[in-house]
Scaffold this motif. Structure first.
Motif, PDB file in Angstrom:
ATOM      1  N   UNK A 192       0.709  -1.286   0.086  1.00 48.34           N
ATOM      2  CA  UNK A 192       0.048  -0.199   0.070  1.00 48.34           C
ATOM      3  C   UNK A 192       0.874   1.272   0.065  1.00 48.34           C
ATOM      4  N   UNK A 193       2.292   1.061  -0.059  1.00 52.14           N
ATOM      5  CA  UNK A 193       2.967   2.329  -0.023  1.00 52.14           C
ATOM      6  C   UNK A 193       2.907   3.140  -1.524  1.00 52.14           C
ATOM      7  N   UNK A 194       3.014   4.357  -1.392  1.00 56.41           N
ATOM      8  CA  UNK A 194       3.162   5.244  -2.670  1.00 56.41           C
ATOM      9  C   UNK A 194       4.756   5.331  -3.010  1.00 56.41           C
ATOM     10  N   UNK A 195       4.879   5.439  -4.158  1.00 49.59           N
ATOM     11  CA  UNK A 195       6.163   4.937  -4.700  1.00 49.59           C
ATOM     12  C   UNK A 195       6.751   5.865  -5.669  1.00 49.59           C
ATOM     13  N   UNK A 196       8.098   6.421  -5.433  1.00 48.35           N
ATOM     14  CA  UNK A 196       8.987   6.933  -6.399  1.00 48.35           C
ATOM     15  C   UNK A 196      10.012   6.064  -6.939  1.00 48.35           C
ATOM     16  N   UNK A 197       9.878   5.480  -8.080  1.00 50.45           N
ATOM     17  CA  UNK A 197      10.891   5.040  -8.825  1.00 50.45           C
ATOM     18  C   UNK A 197      11.821   5.827  -9.071  1.00 50.45           C
ATOM     19  N   UNK A 198      12.999   5.440  -9.066  1.00 49.12           N
ATOM     20  CA  UNK A 198      14.404   6.317  -9.418  1.00 49.12           C
ATOM     21  C   UNK A 198      15.288   5.609 -10.180  1.00 49.12           C
ATOM     22  N   UNK A 199      15.896   6.332 -11.255  1.00 49.32           N
ATOM     23  CA  UNK A 199      17.024   5.695 -12.029  1.00 49.32           C
ATOM     24  C   UNK A 199      17.806   6.689 -12.597  1.00 49.32           C
TER      25      UNK A 199
ATOM     26  N   UNK B  34      -0.036   4.356  -6.178  1.00 48.89           N
ATOM     27  CA  UNK B  34       0.425   5.432  -7.123  1.00 48.89           C
ATOM     28  C   UNK B  34       1.935   5.413  -7.123  1.00 48.89           C
ATOM     29  N   UNK B  35       2.256   5.292  -8.342  1.00 45.73           N
ATOM     30  CA  UNK B  35       3.864   5.356  -8.818  1.00 45.73           C
ATOM     31  C   UNK B  35       4.286   6.361  -9.815  1.00 45.73           C
ATOM     32  N   UNK B  36       5.421   7.212  -9.124  1.00 45.45           N
ATOM     33  CA  UNK B  36       5.706   8.389 -10.042  1.00 45.45           C
ATOM     34  C   UNK B  36       7.297   7.883 -10.445  1.00 45.45           C
ATOM     35  N   UNK B  37       8.076   8.700 -11.379  1.00 47.89           N
ATOM     36  CA  UNK B  37       9.230   8.432 -11.637  1.00 47.89           C
ATOM     37  C   UNK B  37      10.049   9.746 -11.661  1.00 47.89           C
ATOM     38  N   UNK B  38      11.145   9.410 -11.440  1.00 49.03           N
ATOM     39  CA  UNK B  38      12.329  10.626 -11.448  1.00 49.03           C
ATOM     40  C   UNK B  38      13.709  10.120 -11.921  1.00 49.03           C
ATOM     41  N   UNK B  39      14.244  10.818 -12.750  1.00 46.90           N
ATOM     42  CA  UNK B  39      15.920  10.366 -12.909  1.00 46.90           C
ATOM     43  C   UNK B  39      16.653  11.211 -12.431  1.00 46.90           C
ATOM     44  N   UNK B  40      17.701  10.740 -11.900  1.00 41.44           N
ATOM     45  CA  UNK B  40      18.805  11.687 -11.312  1.00 41.44           C
ATOM     46  C   UNK B  40      19.848  10.988 -10.982  1.00 41.44           C
TER      47      UNK B  40
END
Ligand code: NAD
Length: 285
Positions: free
Chosen positions: A34-41, A75-81
């Motif tokens: 049930x966590x809300x997720x920020x995928x990163x790569x 809920x999943x969002x993404x971020x490149x860094x």
């Protein structure tokens, strides 16, 4: 077992954009709870990076994000860094807060585990890449995560925040051809212990997990490299490895994901400064 208190928690998982990688499995597990997720790569090849086995492109991360949404409805969002750049790492934490309003969990998973080779043939560029991603990048992420967590209230029977870093069995034992990797992971455990002591009073727990071999994309490259270095086939290399593991198999991504979920749960609220082996008994200290 699902951890009910992970529901609604906001989790950033670094280096989670690769299909079949540990980060994607950790993200999926936290999303299932049930966590809300920020995928990163990283999202693109930069510097001493080997794209064939080392770096997830933005399109791959988007694909992983959609698979997790489809499987869990999270809920999943993404971020490149780039973990080597403090401003980019700070922006990643900022993205989590802008998107979901808070940050509860940081999983430091991004890592470089392929710039192996003879110690005397290591170059400054390779050494810096490994240390700057695996250790300095974790410092940046912990720092900016904690700056955010400090602003948030303590939650009953859970605390104020969780940081879990994916170290390795290489954080506990040395091995040939892997000096910079081993140094970075030993350093990560030292960082974990010190940050845990400093932030215990804030009820932010800081732990590491130490998996042994897992045949991810990176793990598969390691199998090829290490078996060739020993004059073995990959099957012979893996059979010898299994022979050293009391539980008789190499690790699976879910083994590490389950350990991370536990450490992020309320059940682990009194555990901090640990470097937990997830190694089928191969590593015991
Ligand atoms: N596979 C194993 O056997 C094993 C065992 C123990 C520990 N680990 C650790 O687990 C973690 C994940 O490994 P994996 O096997 O899933 O490999 P992986 O290559 O799939 O995951 C590592 C991720 O880090 C990302 N990354 C690399 N450099 C980056 C940078 N500068 N900025 C942002 N992201 C960057 C890569 O793009 C990749 O997605 C790593 O820290 C690794 O050291 C792996």
């Amino acid at each position: 077992m699902a951890y009910a208190d992970l529901k609604g928690k906001v989790a950033v998982i670094t280096g989670s954009g690769r299909k079949g990688g540990l980060g994607a499995a950790i993200a999926k597990r936290l999303a299932q709870d049930g966590a809300r997720i920020v995928l990163h790569d990283l999202g693109q090849t930069k510097g001493a990076m080997a794209p064939a086995h080392g770096v997830a492109a933005v399109a791959e991360m988007d694909h992983v994000a959609q698979e997790i949404r489809d499987a869990t409805k999270a809920d999943v969002t993404t971020f490149a860094a780039d973990m080597r750049e403090e401003a980019e790492v700070a922006a990643m934490i900022g993205h989590a807060v802008k998107t979901f309003g808070r940050l509860d969990i940081l999983i430091n998973n991004a890592g470089v585990g392929y710039l192996f080779g003879k110690f005397t043939e290591q170059t400054q560029e390779k050494w810096d890449t490994v240390l700057n991603v695996n250790l300095r990048g974790c410092f940046f992420a912990m720092k900016h995560a904690i700056i955010q967590m400090e602003k948030q209230d303590i939650q009953d029977n859970w605390g104020r925040g969780r940081i879990v870093s994916v170290a390795s069995r290489a954080a506990k034992s040395g091995s040939a051809l892997t000096s910079s990797y081993v140094a970075s992971k030993h350093g990560l455990v030292g960082l974990t212990r010190s940050v845990a002591i400093e932030h215990g009073p804030l009820q932010i727990t800081v732990n590491a997990v130490c998996p042994n071999h897992v045949t991810t994309g990176l793990g598969s490259w390691q199998n090829d490299y290490m078996s060739a270095a020993r004059g073995q086939t990959v099957d012979e290399y893996l059979a010898a490895m299994r022979g050293r593991i009391p539980l008789g198999r190499v690790g699976e991504v879910e083994d590490t994901a389950n350990a991370c979920a536990f450490l992020c749960s309320g059940d682990a609220r009194y555990i901090t400064g640990e470097a937990m082996n997830v190694s089928g008994g191969e590593e015991m200290h």
